[in-house]
Scaffold this active site. Structure first.
Site, PDB file in Angstrom:
ATOM      1  CG  ASP A  19      -1.978   1.092   1.215  1.00 24.53           C
ATOM      2  OD1 ASP A  19      -2.402   1.084   0.039  1.00 24.53           O
ATOM      3  OD2 ASP A  19      -2.690   1.270   2.126  1.00 24.53           O
ATOM      4  CG  ASN A  21       1.946   1.564  -5.432  1.00 25.61           C
ATOM      5  OD1 ASN A  21       2.980   1.238  -4.302  1.00 25.61           O
ATOM      6  ND2 ASN A  21       1.423   0.565  -5.927  1.00 25.61           N
ATOM      7  CD1 TRP A  24       7.197   6.638  -3.004  1.00 23.18           C
ATOM      8  CD2 TRP A  24       6.757   6.789  -5.315  1.00 23.18           C
ATOM      9  NE1 TRP A  24       8.398   6.427  -3.472  1.00 23.18           N
ATOM     10  CE2 TRP A  24       8.207   6.871  -4.957  1.00 23.18           C
ATOM     11  CE3 TRP A  24       6.235   7.072  -6.348  1.00 23.18           C
ATOM     12  CZ2 TRP A  24       9.128   7.010  -5.646  1.00 23.18           C
ATOM     13  CZ3 TRP A  24       7.422   7.291  -7.271  1.00 23.18           C
ATOM     14  CH2 TRP A  24       8.738   7.134  -7.150  1.00 23.18           C
ATOM     15  CG  HIS A  36      -0.495   1.975  -9.406  1.00 28.10           C
ATOM     16  ND1 HIS A  36      -0.532   1.594  -8.065  1.00 28.10           N
ATOM     17  CD2 HIS A  36      -1.692   2.555  -9.461  1.00 28.10           C
ATOM     18  CE1 HIS A  36      -2.101   1.993  -7.303  1.00 28.10           C
ATOM     19  NE2 HIS A  36      -2.585   2.586  -8.416  1.00 28.10           N
ATOM     20  CG  LEU A 129       9.787 -17.186  -3.452  1.00 27.29           C
ATOM     21  CD1 LEU A 129       9.460 -17.008  -1.888  1.00 27.29           C
ATOM     22  CD2 LEU A 129      10.032 -15.553  -3.934  1.00 27.29           C
TER      23      LEU A 129
END
Ligand code: IPE
Ligand code: IPE
Ligand code: MG
Length: 240
Positions: A19, A21, A24, A36, A129
Site C-alpha cells: 500500500d 503507491n 508516493w 503503481h 520460492l
C-alpha cells in the site's frame, strides 16, 4: 564477514499488502499510475529479497475486489501494468520460482487470464520460492466461492456433511494447500487488513510500517523480520 541476518527467524510464508503507491506519486506531483509503476519495481526487488532470505512462500496483494471502485483510468492503468508485468515474470520462473495467482480471474480480460495460466503452467514443477499474486482478490469472495463449491459437492453426494472440516474448507480456498501466513506486512501506514487472507492469517503476526510501498526494499524487509524474530507466537498455548 559475519552475516548480520543469521539470527533472524525466517517465516515460511510472508504476505504483503503493498500500500501507498498513490501517496508516493502524489508527493512527487505525479499521477497515481506512476506510483503503481514504481510499486511494480519494488515488488520485483522484494521477490528477489524473499528468495535470498530463504522465505518459502510470498503472497502479494496487487488488486482487491474493492479496487474496481477506483476511477476508470486508474483501473485501466493497473490492468495494463499487470499485463506488461506478466511478460517479465519468466525471469523468476527460470530461477526456479513457482507462480500462482489467487482471486477471481474470470472477471479479468482473456489476455490476462491466458498469460496467468501460462506462467502458472510453466512454473508448476519449480521447487524454489512460491510467489502468489492476488488479483481481483477479496477474502469474502474467496470464502464464498469455496462455500459454493463445497455446497455443490454435498448436494451431489460427493462429500457428506461430516467431511466438512477446517482442513477441507482450507483446501477449497484459492491458496489450496499453501501453508498459513506467518507474517503479514502492510506498508503505507494504515493498520487494517482490507479483505486480505482473513482465513490464512488466523495466527499471523502483523507488521505495519509507514514506508510507502515503492520505497520498501530489502533493508525494510529485514527490519520486519527482526521485529518478527522478537515475537512470541503462542497459538493459543502458554508462553515458553
Ligand atoms: C496500493 O497503493 C496499490 C493498489 C491498491 C493497487 P494505493 O493505490 O492504495 O496507494 P494509496 O493508499 O492511495 O497511497
Ligand atoms: C489494499 O489497499 C489493496 C491492495 C494493496 C491491492 P487499499 O488501498 O485498496 O486498501 P484501503 O482501501 O486503504 O483499505
Ligand atoms: Mg491504499
Amino acid at each position: 564477514m559475519a552475516n548480520e541476518n543469521t539470527n533472524l527467524k525466517i517465516p515460511t510464508h510472508v504476505a504483503f499488502i503493498m500500500d501507498g503507491n498513490g501517496r508516493w506519486a502524489k508527493k512527487r506531483l505525479m499521477p497515481r499510475n506512476y506510483g503503481h509503476r514504481e510499486g511494480a519495481k519494488a515488488l520485483k526487488t522484494i521477490i528477489r529479497a524473499c528468495k535470498d532470505l530463504g522465505i518459502r512462500y510470498a503472497t502479494f496483494y496487487a488488486f482487491s475486489t474493492e479496487n474496481w471502485s477506483r476511477p476508470d483510468d486508474e483501473v485501466k492503468g493497473l490492468m495494463d501494468l499487470f499485463d506488461e508485468q506478466l511478460d517479465t515474470l519468466k525471469q523468476y520462473t527460470d530461477e526456479n520460482a513457482r507462480l500462482i495467482f489467487i482471486g477471481d480471474r474470470t472477471k479479468l480480460s482473456e489476455s490476462l487470464q491466458k498469460k496467468m495460466a501460462e506462467n502458472e503452467e510453466g512454473s508448476k514443477d519449480n521447487t524454489g520460492l512460491t510467489v502468489l499474486i492476488a488479483v481481483n482478490y477479496g477474502s469474502h469472495d474467496e470464502i464464498t466461492r469455496a462455500v459454493k463449491k463445497i455446497s455443490a459437492l454435498t448436494k451431489e453426494g460427493d462429500i457428506s456433511e461430516d467431511q466438512i472440516t477446517p482442513e477441507l474448507v482450507n483446501s477449497f480456498l484459492d491458496t489450496g494447500n499453501i501453508p498459513p501466513v506467518d507474517l503479514l506486512i502492510r506498508t503505507g501506514g494504515e493498520e487494517r487488513i482490507s479483505n486480505f487472507l482473513l482465513w490464512q492469517c488466523a495466527y499471523a503476526e502483523f507488521y505495519f510500517c509507514d514506508t510507502l510501498w515503492p520505497d520498501f526494499g530489502k533493508n525494510e524487509l529485514i527490519e520486519a523480520l527482526k521485529n518478527y524474530t522478537s515475537r512470541d507466537r503462542r497459538f493459543g498455548g502458554v508462553m515458553n
